[in-house]
Design an enzyme around this catalytic site. Structure first.
Site, mmCIF file in Angstrom:
data_model
loop_
_atom_site.group_PDB
_atom_site.id
_atom_site.type_symbol
_atom_site.label_atom_id
_atom_site.label_comp_id
_atom_site.label_asym_id
_atom_site.label_seq_id
_atom_site.Cartn_x
_atom_site.Cartn_y
_atom_site.Cartn_z
ATOM 1 N N LYS A 216 81.607 29.697 -38.245
ATOM 2 C CA LYS A 216 80.867 29.699 -36.975
ATOM 3 C C LYS A 216 81.247 30.927 -36.163
ATOM 4 C CE LYS A 216 80.056 26.549 -33.014
ATOM 5 N NZ LYS A 216 80.445 25.260 -32.420
ATOM 6 N N SER B 64 76.737 22.198 -31.050
ATOM 7 C CA SER B 64 76.498 23.623 -31.068
ATOM 8 C C SER B 64 76.664 24.282 -32.431
ATOM 9 C CB SER B 64 77.436 24.303 -30.071
ATOM 10 O OG SER B 64 78.792 24.116 -30.462
ATOM 11 N N SER C 103 80.267 18.823 -31.505
ATOM 12 C CA SER C 103 79.510 19.917 -32.112
ATOM 13 C C SER C 103 79.640 20.082 -33.614
ATOM 14 C CB SER C 103 79.871 21.232 -31.437
ATOM 15 O OG SER C 103 79.164 21.327 -30.230
HETATM 16 N N1 GLN Z 1 77.214 19.329 -26.430
HETATM 17 C C1 GLN Z 1 78.516 19.251 -25.842
HETATM 18 C C2 GLN Z 1 78.635 20.234 -24.707
HETATM 19 O O1 GLN Z 1 77.696 20.926 -24.472
HETATM 20 C C3 GLN Z 1 79.574 19.489 -26.878
HETATM 21 C C4 GLN Z 1 79.645 20.889 -27.353
HETATM 22 C C5 GLN Z 1 80.723 21.101 -28.346
HETATM 23 O O2 GLN Z 1 81.255 20.153 -28.927
HETATM 24 N N2 GLN Z 1 81.100 22.354 -28.525
HETATM 25 O O3 GLN Z 1 79.624 20.313 -24.059
#
Ligand code: GLN
Length: 483
Positions: free
Chosen positions: A78, A153, A177
């Site tokens: 990532k 994400s 995510s």
């Molecule tokens: N969707 C969640 C946020 O926006 C988690 C994102 C993540 O786990 N990086 O905070």
């Protein structure tokens, strides 16, 4: 012969038996990315030359007989995990041209295991989001149907594995995510217990939640990756000395007699009926394999989403403070004073959602609100941990849906932040408690889009949840996306 649907385990035996070379395998995957990723946009950077070089070195290691299971396996990383020579952009204009002077510990460990890194995957900017549409490089599409978001994400990581662009991927999970995009793309993804994988070189979003986790085609493959990257790291004081990092050691053992908690709150009205039914049927399958299902309760569930977004935004606002246009990254050409330069740099280079979290975080940390919001959220955090602990007094693991809905149409969540935040309603309680959880696909909705379940374990007991996910996967038939 195409090997794009093969697991790490299968590829590894092909490599070991010299049925294919690491270089040939790498070329095969690179070719597929080139031909098909225009439809998905899962990669930000494909590093062909470095990948070929790594494949050559991997083949030499295989020839010497140094054959760990990751040697020669094509993986992705990532784009918020630092790599030397190749940019680490965090999908943001802020870091568009940033190349890290060091490798993240997890990447370093992959290299020591002779894995072959094909490139860096697309994501929501700074890992903030649930749809992988908030990327300066354009949004990611779901390989099962390109009208849908892959989740986020780590959407590029999950979509890339589902589309057969790499055998496995490293993602990062703060509030869900790794698990959420794995669920929406129909692949397996594991969030490790906080402190298992070093955060050194993982660009910080919310430091008390962030963990790097594997996404792959099976629970066993997740275990192979986790075994390679886990463990104490001198550069991250929150990592823990682990007695056993052989995460696949329980695979194949009998699961008879285990007690699985099913918390009522995760099957409430926020959760789509179709998802509930599919996950419940999966839970019943464990019953037929000899496990006992036990109805349990997590009373603090309803506060978890708020506590997570308040604490994580507070931490994010502090972590984003390093992007000032001075030390590294984007610098605005406008501004006569130091203050103006910082302001213009951030105005021009951060996207809307990142700005929203910075503002929310500063609000939470302000003198007037600190006690009512930040301190209160930390109390909720303690309560959530306690509730989980109570469940684990009588259960070996917990089953929940991973997401309240199957994949959303692209654009559906973008304009309604609160609805978007709710997409993580089932994953954040686990993040807040710092526990491990694995998503594995367990069915398909009426549109043919994947639905996933999460198996949550006791702290540092990844091997039990990997064993349980594996036991389910043995009889579950996955559908490959038609890409
Ligand atoms: N969707 C969640 C946020 O926006 C988690 C994102 C993540 O786990 N990086 O905070």
């Amino acid at each position: 012969m195409e090997f794009n649907n093969y697991t790490i385990k299968e590829l590894s035996s092909l490599l070991r038996n010299k049925e294919i070379s690491a270089v040939e395998l790498t070329e095969m995957y690179l070719k597929r990315i080139k031909a098909k990723d225009v439809q998905i946009n899962s990669f930000i950077t494909v590093c062909e030359d470095t990948a070929r070089e790594m494949a050559r070195k991997a083949q030499q290691a295989i020839d010497r007989g140094e054959v760990g299971q990751l040697a020669g396996i094509p993986v992705s990383v990532k784009d918020n995990i630092c790599t030397t020579q190749i940019p680490t952009t965090c999908a943001s204009k802020m870091l568009e041209n940033f190349v890290s002077p060091f490798d993240a510990t997890a990447v370093d460990r992959l290299k020591n295991n002779y894995a072959v890194m094909l490139g860096k995957t697309n994501m929501d900017e700074f890992a903030i989001g649930c749809t992988s549409q908030r990327s300066v490089f354009g949004g990611v599409k779901n390989p099962h149907s390109t009208d849908f978001s892959p989740g986020g994400s780590s959407g590029g990581a999950a979509a890339g594995v589902a589309a057969g662009f790499c055998a496995a991927a490293l993602g990062s999970d703060t509030g869900g995510s790794v698990r959420q995009p794995a669920a929406l793309c129909g692949v397996t993804g594991l969030r490790p217990t906080y402190g298992t994988v070093s955060r050194y070189g993982l660009v910080a979003f919310a430091s008390s939640f962030d963990q790097i986790g594997p996404i792959a085609r099976s629970a066993e493959d997740c275990g192979i990756l986790l075994s390679a990257i886990a463990g104490k790291d001198f550069y991250d004081n929150t990592t823990v000395e682990l007695a056993n990092t052989e995460y696949n050691s329980k695979i194949g053992s009998s699961i008879k007699g285990l007690t699985i908690g099913v918390p009522a709150e995760f099957f409430g009205e926020e959760i789509d009926d179709e998802v509930k039914t599919i996950v419940m049927n999966a839970a019943k399958q464990y019953e037929s394999m000899g496990c006992t299902l036990k109805e349990v309760s997590l009373p603090s569930f309803k506060y978890a989403l708020s506590a997570y977004y308040l604490i994580s935004s507070a931490e994010a606002s502090s972590n984003m403070g390093r992007y000032d246009g001075i030390k590294f990254g984007y610098r605005s050409l406008n501004g006569d004073t130091y203050d103006e330069l910082i302001k213009n740099t951030r105005t021009e280079a951060f996207g809307d959602e990142v700005k929203r979290r910075i503002m929310l975080g500063n609000y939470v940390l302000s003198k007037e609100n600190y006690n009512a919001l930040f301190v209160k959220s930390q109390q909720v955090r303690a309560k959530i941990k306690e509730d989980f602990k109570n469940i684990f007094d009588t259960c070996d693991c917990i089953i929940t849906p991973t997401t309240p809905h199957s994949a959303y149409k692209i654009g559906e969540l973008e304009s309604t932040p609160v609805k978007m935040y709710s997409a993580n309603i089932c994953t954040v309680p686990v993040s807040v408690a710092g526990l491990p959880a694995i998503n594995t696909p367990c069915g398909y909705d009426k549109n043919g889009m994947p639905v996933g379940m999460s198996i949550v374990g006791r702290a540092f007991d990844e091997s039990t949840i990997i064993m349980l996910a594996d036991a389910f996967e043995r009889s579950f038939v996955r559908r490959e996306p038609a890409i």
